[in-house]
Design an enzyme around this catalytic site. Sequence first.
Site, short mmCIF file in Angstrom:
data_model
loop_
_atom_site.label_atom_id
_atom_site.label_comp_id
_atom_site.label_asym_id
_atom_site.label_seq_id
_atom_site.Cartn_x
_atom_site.Cartn_y
_atom_site.Cartn_z
N ASN A 172 55.28 33.67 42.21
CA ASN A 172 54.92 34.41 41.00
C ASN A 172 55.17 35.90 41.18
O ASN A 172 56.31 36.28 41.48
CB ASN A 172 53.56 34.02 40.41
CG ASN A 172 52.34 34.13 41.30
OD1 ASN A 172 52.26 33.49 42.33
ND2 ASN A 172 51.36 34.92 40.89
N ASP A 173 54.19 36.75 41.00
CA ASP A 173 54.42 38.19 40.82
C ASP A 173 55.27 38.86 41.90
O ASP A 173 55.08 38.62 43.09
CB ASP A 173 53.08 38.95 40.83
CG ASP A 173 52.02 38.30 39.99
OD1 ASP A 173 52.28 37.29 39.33
OD2 ASP A 173 50.88 38.81 40.01
N GLN A 197 54.36 36.96 45.45
CA GLN A 197 53.31 35.95 45.55
C GLN A 197 53.98 34.60 45.78
O GLN A 197 54.82 34.16 44.99
CB GLN A 197 52.50 35.92 44.24
CG GLN A 197 51.76 37.21 43.96
CD GLN A 197 50.46 37.29 44.75
OE1 GLN A 197 49.48 36.63 44.42
NE2 GLN A 197 50.47 38.07 45.82
N TRP A 243 51.12 26.80 42.01
CA TRP A 243 50.39 27.98 42.49
C TRP A 243 49.31 27.57 43.50
O TRP A 243 48.63 26.56 43.31
CB TRP A 243 49.77 28.71 41.30
CG TRP A 243 49.09 30.00 41.68
CD1 TRP A 243 49.66 31.22 41.77
CD2 TRP A 243 47.71 30.15 42.04
NE1 TRP A 243 48.73 32.15 42.18
CE2 TRP A 243 47.52 31.52 42.34
CE3 TRP A 243 46.63 29.28 42.15
CZ2 TRP A 243 46.29 32.04 42.73
CZ3 TRP A 243 45.40 29.79 42.53
CH2 TRP A 243 45.23 31.16 42.81
N TRP A 251 46.47 38.27 47.17
CA TRP A 251 46.99 38.37 45.81
C TRP A 251 47.73 39.68 45.60
O TRP A 251 47.93 40.45 46.54
CB TRP A 251 45.84 38.19 44.81
CG TRP A 251 45.35 36.76 44.75
CD1 TRP A 251 45.62 35.75 45.63
CD2 TRP A 251 44.49 36.20 43.75
NE1 TRP A 251 44.98 34.60 45.23
CE2 TRP A 251 44.28 34.86 44.09
CE3 TRP A 251 43.86 36.73 42.61
CZ2 TRP A 251 43.47 34.01 43.31
CZ3 TRP A 251 43.06 35.90 41.83
CH2 TRP A 251 42.88 34.54 42.18
N GLU A 282 45.79 42.22 34.07
CA GLU A 282 46.39 41.92 35.37
C GLU A 282 47.51 42.92 35.63
O GLU A 282 48.10 43.48 34.70
CB GLU A 282 46.95 40.49 35.37
CG GLU A 282 45.87 39.43 35.21
CD GLU A 282 46.39 38.01 35.42
OE1 GLU A 282 45.74 37.25 36.15
OE2 GLU A 282 47.43 37.67 34.85
N ASP A 299 46.06 38.49 30.72
CA ASP A 299 45.83 37.15 31.24
C ASP A 299 45.67 36.13 30.10
O ASP A 299 46.12 34.99 30.20
CB ASP A 299 44.54 37.19 32.09
CG ASP A 299 44.39 35.97 32.97
OD1 ASP A 299 45.40 35.27 33.18
OD2 ASP A 299 43.27 35.73 33.44
C1 FRU Z 1 49.25 37.54 37.83
C2 FRU Z 1 48.19 37.16 38.86
C3 FRU Z 1 47.50 38.38 39.41
C4 FRU Z 1 46.99 37.88 40.75
C5 FRU Z 1 48.10 36.96 41.19
C6 FRU Z 1 47.65 35.77 41.97
O1 FRU Z 1 50.21 36.55 37.66
O2 FRU Z 1 47.27 36.25 38.29
O3 FRU Z 1 46.48 38.89 38.59
O4 FRU Z 1 46.76 38.91 41.66
O5 FRU Z 1 48.76 36.54 40.01
O6 FRU Z 1 48.72 35.05 42.47
#
Ligand code: FRU
Length: 535
Positions: free
Chosen positions: A21-22, A38, A46, A81, A202, A235
């Site tokens: 992810n991020d 991530q 996830w 995170w 976020e 979010d």
């Molecule tokens: C955004 C998020 C962040 C968090 C991370 C967890 O996609 O939810 O807020 O730090 O991903 O993987």
Amino acid sequence: TPSNQPYRTSFHFQPPKNWMNDPNGPLIYKGIYHLFYQYNPYGAVWGNIEWAHSTSTDLINWVPHNPAIYPSQPSDINGCWSGSTTILPGGKPVILYTGINPQNQQVQNLAMPKNLSDPYLLEWVKSPQNPLMAPTPMNKINASSFRDPTTGWLGPDGRWRVIVGSKRRHRGMAILYRSKDFIHWTKAQHPLHSAKDTGMWECPDFYPVSSDSMNGVDTSMLGSSVKHVLKASLDDTKHEYYTIGTYNHEKDIYTPEKGSVDSNLGLRYDYGKFYASKTFFDSTKNRRVLWGWINESTSAAIDIMKGWSGVQAIPRKIWLDKSGKQLMQWPIAEIEELRKNQVDMPSTMLKGGSVVEVSGVTGTQADVEIVFEMPKLDKVELLDPSWTNPQLLCSQKGASVGGEVGPFGLMVLASEGLQEFTAVFFRIFKDQNKKFVVLMCGDQSRSSSQLDYDKTTYGSFVDVDPVRGKLSLRSLIDHSIVESFGGEGKACITARVYPTMAINGGAHLYTFNNGTQSVTISKLSAWSMKTAQIN
Ligand code: FRU
């Protein structure tokens, strides 16, 4: 891309397998670009989140490394995170990130490179003082809504600031912390900014943009030649929005400008799929670069089957538009290194109802730049004053709904008989005051004849005046992702699609005009794209 993996990308960043992810903490250090992200090392969904790490010399080709940080101490034992990097005086990079502690509270931690002479920054050491920021009964911070620290900026008073995303009830906010040494942090009384009814913020991002140049500026820059941008990823809706405003560094308050909409209805980097984005200042090229995560549109079952999930958008240069009212974005110039076999189309009149193939490009991985001119604007659809939501308008007036001037644009990842295609197009309206309004749409409804997934249509108004003539469109096409830039970067729409016929050799590229009025393609260049070396 092996034929059993038709949706793997050829020039968009992704790990060899598993969930991503991020984008986290992008930076350049000793001439090497770093991207952390991530990552779940154990599967395509996830979970088990750590900071995976890759480096590059051109932001296009990437070499994988061991994870930079992974759960190892109480303050992050349940996950590492999102967070950011900051370059401290003397050129020392540090990571601030959110850790999940044994009580599943969100806390902020610091990590430093073990060896500053290593340009690859392979090893990171966590501060023994972690966590540096934590929810307590005193500070009233909500322990499940306290995450994603930003890059720090240094005030003229010698104190560092960072913001951390949060919410109080349904008010989204950027909690502000200050520190003299980047280790001892004090929460400010007031958030830097907050907005009602936006829910959890976020991955906030806060940075200055130059008001008189396309160059980027360092995150600590202040003064009359910059404005500030605050971005939040919501979010609740999984959409981002940003405002442009002023930062009062004495009061440590950010105020969006009049007309900068401070909610889900505000300006977006991208009106399609794009989330948890983050910018960094590239000091070697004096530009600010934007990274963003593009998730899948398919179900987790399909992600597990194909063994991976998530890609990163092509890094974009970002700057303030001349109007001062919005940002502009353009794929970083380095992506053009991958272009090959240029095809140019001579100036072509696209009559109403026509479809013209652009042949000679690899339909699955291509870059297309096109300029439309609208010779006649006397017969134009009227914009009903109630049509204020561009996405809704695009979903009601998709590519197959004929108009006057438009819909015209591209059909990409299209099968030969057009059973499958993704349409990116414009449609021009005239409002009550006889002002022209340009709509840009991304229509995924016909993108796959067999697979079922989220095919939401996207849309945005584009602030260009068609009377002045030109309307440009650029699309980067990469197997299952299409990133489109309208009006030279005034509006972006990213789509994930999963064609079943328009794959491998079966993918074609067409221009089309489904309006009654002719439009002219005054310029069209298309390239097949080489496959980048990614991880
Ligand atoms: C955004 C998020 C962040 C968090 C991370 C967890 O996609 O939810 O807020 O730090 O991903 O993987």
